[in-house]
Design a protein around this motif. Structure first.
Motif, PDB file in Angstrom:
ATOM      1  N   THR A  45      36.483  -7.498  -2.524  1.00  0.00           N
ATOM      2  CA  THR A  45      35.577  -7.586  -1.377  1.00  0.00           C
ATOM      3  C   THR A  45      34.115  -7.289  -1.683  1.00  0.00           C
ATOM      4  OG1 THR A  45      36.029  -5.274  -0.796  1.00  0.00           O
ATOM      5  CG2 THR A  45      37.424  -6.962   0.208  1.00  0.00           C
ATOM      6  N   GLN A  46      33.813  -6.777  -2.857  1.00  0.00           N
ATOM      7  CA  GLN A  46      32.441  -6.350  -3.121  1.00  0.00           C
ATOM      8  C   GLN A  46      31.718  -7.288  -4.083  1.00  0.00           C
ATOM      9  OE1 GLN A  46      32.305  -2.167  -4.123  1.00  0.00           O
ATOM     10  NE2 GLN A  46      33.786  -1.651  -2.558  1.00  0.00           N
ATOM     11  N   ARG A  47      32.095  -8.542  -4.091  1.00  0.00           N
ATOM     12  CA  ARG A  47      31.444  -9.548  -4.923  1.00  0.00           C
ATOM     13  C   ARG A  47      31.386 -10.865  -4.145  1.00  0.00           C
ATOM     14  NH1 ARG A  47      31.050  -5.311  -6.923  1.00  0.00           N
ATOM     15  NH2 ARG A  47      31.392  -4.642  -9.060  1.00  0.00           N
ATOM     16  N   TRP A  48      30.557 -11.802  -4.631  1.00  0.00           N
ATOM     17  CA  TRP A  48      30.427 -13.075  -3.937  1.00  0.00           C
ATOM     18  C   TRP A  48      31.639 -13.966  -4.225  1.00  0.00           C
ATOM     19  CZ3 TRP A  48      27.394 -11.242  -7.863  1.00  0.00           C
ATOM     20  CH2 TRP A  48      27.387 -11.959  -9.054  1.00  0.00           C
ATOM     21  N   GLN A 136      28.682   1.828  -8.021  1.00  0.00           N
ATOM     22  CA  GLN A 136      29.047   2.749  -6.946  1.00  0.00           C
ATOM     23  C   GLN A 136      28.206   2.559  -5.688  1.00  0.00           C
ATOM     24  OE1 GLN A 136      29.120   6.747  -8.565  1.00  0.00           O
ATOM     25  NE2 GLN A 136      30.375   6.123 -10.298  1.00  0.00           N
ATOM     26  N   VAL A 137      26.892   2.685  -5.805  1.00  0.00           N
ATOM     27  CA  VAL A 137      26.020   2.579  -4.633  1.00  0.00           C
ATOM     28  C   VAL A 137      24.936   1.543  -4.910  1.00  0.00           C
ATOM     29  CG1 VAL A 137      24.439   3.803  -3.096  1.00  0.00           C
ATOM     30  CG2 VAL A 137      26.415   5.001  -4.052  1.00  0.00           C
ATOM     31  N   PRO A 138      24.784   0.529  -4.058  1.00  0.00           N
ATOM     32  CA  PRO A 138      23.747  -0.474  -4.271  1.00  0.00           C
ATOM     33  C   PRO A 138      22.369   0.172  -4.403  1.00  0.00           C
ATOM     34  CG  PRO A 138      25.198  -1.145  -2.504  1.00  0.00           C
ATOM     35  CD  PRO A 138      25.567   0.270  -2.834  1.00  0.00           C
ATOM     36  N   SER A 139      21.583  -0.330  -5.336  1.00  0.00           N
ATOM     37  CA  SER A 139      20.264   0.244  -5.579  1.00  0.00           C
ATOM     38  C   SER A 139      19.208  -0.855  -5.577  1.00  0.00           C
ATOM     39  CB  SER A 139      20.254   0.965  -6.935  1.00  0.00           C
ATOM     40  OG  SER A 139      18.963   1.445  -7.243  1.00  0.00           O
ATOM     41  N   ILE A 153      19.178  -8.088   1.781  1.00  0.00           N
ATOM     42  CA  ILE A 153      20.524  -7.635   1.447  1.00  0.00           C
ATOM     43  C   ILE A 153      20.615  -7.375  -0.056  1.00  0.00           C
ATOM     44  CG2 ILE A 153      21.606  -8.892   3.349  1.00  0.00           C
ATOM     45  CD1 ILE A 153      22.643 -10.905   1.274  1.00  0.00           C
ATOM     46  N   HIS A 154      21.558  -6.543  -0.423  1.00  0.00           N
ATOM     47  CA  HIS A 154      21.848  -6.346  -1.839  1.00  0.00           C
ATOM     48  C   HIS A 154      22.850  -7.417  -2.271  1.00  0.00           C
ATOM     49  CE1 HIS A 154      23.584  -4.378  -5.456  1.00  0.00           C
ATOM     50  NE2 HIS A 154      22.377  -3.867  -5.578  1.00  0.00           N
ATOM     51  N   SER A 155      22.868  -7.741  -3.561  1.00  0.00           N
ATOM     52  CA  SER A 155      23.804  -8.756  -4.057  1.00  0.00           C
ATOM     53  C   SER A 155      25.259  -8.388  -3.751  1.00  0.00           C
ATOM     54  CB  SER A 155      23.617  -8.961  -5.559  1.00  0.00           C
ATOM     55  OG  SER A 155      23.800  -7.747  -6.269  1.00  0.00           O
ATOM     56  N   LEU A 156      25.534  -7.086  -3.576  1.00  0.00           N
ATOM     57  CA  LEU A 156      26.877  -6.642  -3.207  1.00  0.00           C
ATOM     58  C   LEU A 156      27.361  -7.323  -1.936  1.00  0.00           C
ATOM     59  CD1 LEU A 156      29.237  -4.496  -3.571  1.00  0.00           C
ATOM     60  CD2 LEU A 156      27.906  -3.040  -2.042  1.00  0.00           C
ATOM     61  N   HIS A 157      26.419  -7.632  -1.027  1.00  0.00           N
ATOM     62  CA  HIS A 157      26.779  -8.163   0.280  1.00  0.00           C
ATOM     63  C   HIS A 157      26.592  -9.679   0.372  1.00  0.00           C
ATOM     64  CE1 HIS A 157      25.674  -3.833   1.141  1.00  0.00           C
ATOM     65  NE2 HIS A 157      26.944  -3.911   1.491  1.00  0.00           N
ATOM     66  N   TYR A 158      26.212 -10.296  -0.728  1.00  0.00           N
ATOM     67  CA  TYR A 158      26.109 -11.758  -0.739  1.00  0.00           C
ATOM     68  C   TYR A 158      27.490 -12.362  -0.952  1.00  0.00           C
ATOM     69  CZ  TYR A 158      25.293 -16.485  -2.466  1.00  0.00           C
ATOM     70  OH  TYR A 158      25.348 -17.847  -2.654  1.00  0.00           O
ATOM     71  N   LYS A 159      27.822 -13.413  -0.197  1.00  0.00           N
ATOM     72  CA  LYS A 159      29.117 -14.075  -0.331  1.00  0.00           C
ATOM     73  C   LYS A 159      28.979 -15.540  -0.746  1.00  0.00           C
ATOM     74  CE  LYS A 159      31.330 -10.382   0.776  1.00  0.00           C
ATOM     75  NZ  LYS A 159      32.034  -9.621  -0.294  1.00  0.00           N
ATOM     76  N   ASN A 160      28.119 -16.303  -0.027  1.00  0.00           N
ATOM     77  CA  ASN A 160      27.953 -17.718  -0.327  1.00  0.00           C
ATOM     78  C   ASN A 160      26.701 -18.232   0.382  1.00  0.00           C
ATOM     79  OD1 ASN A 160      28.764 -18.591   2.451  1.00  0.00           O
ATOM     80  ND2 ASN A 160      30.733 -17.726   1.812  1.00  0.00           N
ATOM     81  N   THR A 337      14.944 -14.705   3.588  1.00  0.00           N
ATOM     82  CA  THR A 337      15.929 -13.756   3.088  1.00  0.00           C
ATOM     83  C   THR A 337      15.548 -13.301   1.688  1.00  0.00           C
ATOM     84  OG1 THR A 337      17.670 -14.938   4.305  1.00  0.00           O
ATOM     85  CG2 THR A 337      18.381 -13.352   2.628  1.00  0.00           C
ATOM     86  N   ILE A 338      15.722 -12.014   1.425  1.00  0.00           N
ATOM     87  CA  ILE A 338      15.578 -11.476   0.069  1.00  0.00           C
ATOM     88  C   ILE A 338      16.923 -10.915  -0.349  1.00  0.00           C
ATOM     89  CG2 ILE A 338      14.438  -9.779  -1.413  1.00  0.00           C
ATOM     90  CD1 ILE A 338      12.049  -9.832   0.470  1.00  0.00           C
ATOM     91  N   ILE A 339      17.390 -11.326  -1.533  1.00  0.00           N
ATOM     92  CA  ILE A 339      18.614 -10.785  -2.115  1.00  0.00           C
ATOM     93  C   ILE A 339      18.218  -9.938  -3.312  1.00  0.00           C
ATOM     94  CG2 ILE A 339      20.829 -11.298  -3.190  1.00  0.00           C
ATOM     95  CD1 ILE A 339      20.810 -13.979  -1.720  1.00  0.00           C
TER      96      ILE A 339
END
Length: 416
Positions: A45-48, A136-139, A153-160, A337-339
């Motif tokens: 769940t934590q990757r695109w 562990q924690v998005p930075s 958003i951080h890349s952790l929350h990018y899906k598609n 949007t900024i990733i």
């Protein structure tokens, strides 16, 4: 109230925790593995959506289980990687308890061991292994204010790409994540800006061998003869689209506007460092150095591997690299949007023991911490550059399990 007791408690059931469990079992060490979500949750769940392993299936695995349904030279997709670790945990009968979060770890008073407070109560363990990994924690830097009217958003929350709002996208980060996401967005028809800094850019493959193979035979996993690398340099290699060498010039010709390091933001305008050309050239140097060492290895050992002269060809600079922009008006560029593909930081706030430097970083040698009985596993450079990779964490876990076995022997010693 009775408190459950065990010899060793492992926190985390990702690749590090599963590897640790296998070696502890082999050493006959009673242990429990606690995981606050599911086994290999980060892969799930934590990757695109299009993420694949960074190495081919023959390499990105543990020694005792192959992928029976993935070609050895294919880069397994993220869901298959999650199932691999779930299958592995089942195969070794790992004592994993999912859905249990560790809240705190404190040393016992007047007796050996630690009190581990969890969401399901307390456990007393003589030893604790922090196997929570490097992600562990998005930075990301607080450069663009939240009230700038741009979704961040951080890349952790990018899906598609379909997840993004209309408009152009700025991706910040020149590692594997940033490159993959920028290319995927561009191929979906988006206008994309990619801000990169210093990076290490090796070939994905050369002379019919993947880079992970060259890392092994050239001794680069161990880095014995390698010059110390700068910290926080992005590792630009990826298994995306069947595995290709990351090439920022190619991305530029594809239509991605490649820019220098993001330095600041004023009144809607992003300031960029004048470092793009220098960093691209340094990436070329690292790339060509691998090719040179590989050729020397082939000749020295008389190995029959096909020559690949085209790999030495460097593509012409696209306009965005020839004349890099130093400012980007986000509104005029249509950026909505900024990733931030800028990595992660550690969170060991639950580990309330004397095992850290003044800066909060783990104080250890090969995972054996300054606090007796506390261990770290899966961190970058724990032993060498392989330590946070699937291949490396298995061997690091074996070393730590051996140390635990030795310590148990000391405690069990009785003089006649």
């Amino acid at each position: 109230m009775t408190v459950e007791k065990t010899d060793t408690l492992v926190v985390g059931a990702g690749q590090s925790g599963i590897a640790m469990s296998e070696h502890l079992s082999d050493m006959g060490v009673p242990h429990i593995v606690l995981e606050r979500n599911r086994v290999a949750e980060a892969w799930r769940t934590q990757r695109w959506d299009s993420l694949v392993a960074n190495g081919p299936a023959w390499h990105d695995r543990f020694p005792n289980l192959e992928f029976e349904d993935v070609d050895p030279d294919v880069f397994p997709p993220k869901d298959r990687m999650a199932r691999y670790f779930e299958d592995y945990a089942t195969m070794i009968k790992a004592p994993v308890r999912t859905g249990v979060e560790v809240k705190s770890v404190r040393r016992c008073e007047g007796r050996p061991g630690f009190i581990v407070t969890t969401s399901e109560g307390q456990i007393e363990a003589l030893r604790v292994v922090a196997a929570t990994g490097p992600f562990q924690v998005p930075s990301f830097p607080q450069i663009v204010p939240e009230d700038a009217g741009i979704k961040q958003i951080h890349s952790l929350h990018y899906k598609n790409p379909g997840q993004m709002a209309d408009g152009a996208v700025l991706v910040v980060g020149g590692g594997a994540s940033g490159c993959q996401i920028a290319e995927e967005l561009r191929l979906s028809g988006r206008e994309v800006y990619l801000s990169i800094g210093e990076h290490y850019r090796p070939p994905r493959s050369y002379r019919n061998r993947d880079y992970v193979w060259w890392l092994g035979v050239l001794g680069k996993w161990d880095e014995i003869k390698t010059k110390p690398k700068k910290k926080h340099v992005a590792f630009a290699v990826s298994g995306y689209d069947g595995g290709r060498t990351v090439d920022f010039r190619r991305l530029g010709h594809l239509g991605v506007t490649v820019m220098g390091l993001t330095e600041g933001y004023d009144n809607g305008v992003l300031r960029l460092a004048d470092d793009l050309k220098a960093n691209i050239l340094e990436g070329d140097r690292a790339y060509l150095e691998v090719l040179k060492e590989a050729d020397e290895y082939v000749e020295r050992n008389g190995i029959d591997l096909p020559a690949e002269p085209e790999a030495w060809e460097i593509e012409a600079d696209p306009e965005c690299i020839s004349n890099p922009i130093l400012e980007l008006d986000l509104e005029k560029a249509g950026v909505k949007t900024i990733i931030w593909a800028t990595g992660f930081k550690f969170d060991f706030s639950w580990l309330q023991v004397d095992a850290f430097h003044e800066d909060g970083m783990p104080f250890h040698k090969r995972g054996i911490s300054a606090e007796q009985g506390i261990y770290f596993l899966g961190l970058p450079e724990l032993t060498n550059r392989a330590s946070s990779f699937i291949y490396g964490t298995w061997y690091d876990a074996k070393y730590i399990a051996t140390h635990i076995g030795v310590q148990r022997n000391y405690v069990a010693y009785e003089k006649d």
